[in-house]
Design a protein around this motif. Structure first.
Motif, short mmCIF file in Angstrom:
data_model
loop_
_atom_site.label_atom_id
_atom_site.label_comp_id
_atom_site.label_asym_id
_atom_site.label_seq_id
_atom_site.Cartn_x
_atom_site.Cartn_y
_atom_site.Cartn_z
N ASP A 151 -1.51 -105.11 -31.38
CA ASP A 151 -0.66 -104.74 -30.85
C ASP A 151 0.30 -104.92 -29.65
OD1 ASP A 151 -1.80 -102.42 -30.05
OD2 ASP A 151 -0.32 -101.17 -30.52
N PRO A 166 1.40 -107.73 -28.16
CA PRO A 166 0.06 -108.36 -28.01
C PRO A 166 0.64 -108.84 -26.18
CG PRO A 166 0.79 -109.18 -28.79
CD PRO A 166 1.89 -108.06 -29.20
N ALA A 214 -2.49 -109.72 -34.15
CA ALA A 214 -0.56 -110.39 -33.47
C ALA A 214 -0.71 -111.65 -34.06
CB ALA A 214 -0.85 -109.83 -31.93
#
Length: 305
Positions: free
Chosen positions: A59, A61, A91
């Protein structure tokens, strides 16, 4: 022990659980930022000849990408036998085609990058749209872990009177799977979306909900608008305050506070992304996939491949 897990800023519980179920050592590394923003990274545990797992949920990223690539390069330089990426959240899955001339198809670019650096990839319920399988864009062997069994087990133990609700048609197959496993009824609603923060939910058939506990299940909560509108709709028709279960609790900005303010009874999440709502542990099935990968490595080396 020939296996080792390194964690790039993941919650300690996930890293420890993964190392335990994978029968691996938990490695140490040092990472920090130089004053100019560049990354310093140092491996503190020897890796020569070992199967290594980098645990890094991706997340948000962009800030994580440089340390991730520096870590895998350092592992190669120091003699790791193989390097796998355990990315519970993967991601760059949303931009999987060109919608407007000149756009970068970032899902393919990201897939090429990770496929080049790693020997194996394991992730949890990637948010697939027009791409239906990871091997359509990833050339590295990849394993997708479904969160449904872990969620169903938790519901069966903690909310035996649950009535599961999918907020949109896309969730139907997934919600039905959890409901069947947990042996509880379910319903799927309808969603219309005009933008990231502009969502409307309309009711499907809620027959049988009665006094049962509504449980909304969704794979990703980013803006959380889908969950918020579903909560409002359920309260409007007189249902109990619902519990929300989320696989990937991104909760951008004030999304989590907005969801609480909407009247939700409780928010539960899988620990695919670190968040205060983490309750359902996914480390065991991730470790099982890694055990299969490591055993295949042993077979190939034993065969002289």
């Amino acid at each position: 022990m020939n296996r080792i897990v390194f964690s790039l800023s993941e919650p300690a519980e996930m890293a420890e659980g993964l190392a335990r179920h994978f029968d691996a050592d938990l490695g140490e590394l040092e990472t920090r930022r130089f004053p100019d923003g560049e990354t310093y990274l140092r491996l503190l545990t020897p890796v020569s000849g070992r199967d290594v797992v980098l645990l890094a949920t991706l997340d948000r990223p962009d800030a994580k990408l440089a340390p991730l690539l520096f870590a895998v390069d350092a592992l190669r330089d120091q003699g790791a036998r193989s390097v796998a990426l355990a990315a519970p959240y993967l991601a760059y899955m949303r931009q999987d085609k060109v919608f407007h001339s000149g756009e970068a198809v970032t899902s393919r670019s990201f897939a090429r990058l990770l496929s080049f650096y790693f020997d194996f990839l394991v992730t949890v319920d990637p948010h697939l749209h027009r791409i239906t399988r990871l091997d359509e864009i990833y050339t590295v062997p990849a394993k997708v872990i479904p969160a449904a069994p872990s969620i169903a087990e938790w519901i069966e133990t903690h909310i035996p009177d649950a009535f599961l609700i999918g907020p949109d048609e896309e969730s139907e197959q997934w919600v039905r799977d959890v409901a069947e496993r947990a042996k509880v009824p379910s319903a799927v609603l309808e969603k219309q979306r005009w933008g990231d923060f502009d969502v409307a939910i309309s009711g499907g058939s809620l027959r049988g909900i009665g006094d049962r506990q509504p449980v909304i299940i969704d794979d990703i909560a980013s803006s959380a608008r889908t969950l918020i509108e579903t909560v409002k709709m359920l309260l409007k028709v007189g249902a109990k305050a619902p519990i929300c279960i989320v696989v990937h609790p991104i909760f951008a900005g004030d999304a989590y506070q907005d969801l609480l303010a909407a009247g939700v009874a409780r928010v539960i999440s899988v620990n695919a992304i670190e968040h205060e709502t983490n309750t359902i542990d996914i480390s065991r099935p991730i470790a099982e996939a890694l055990c299969e990968w490591s055993a295949q490595n042993d077979e190939l080396i034993g065969a002289g491949v």
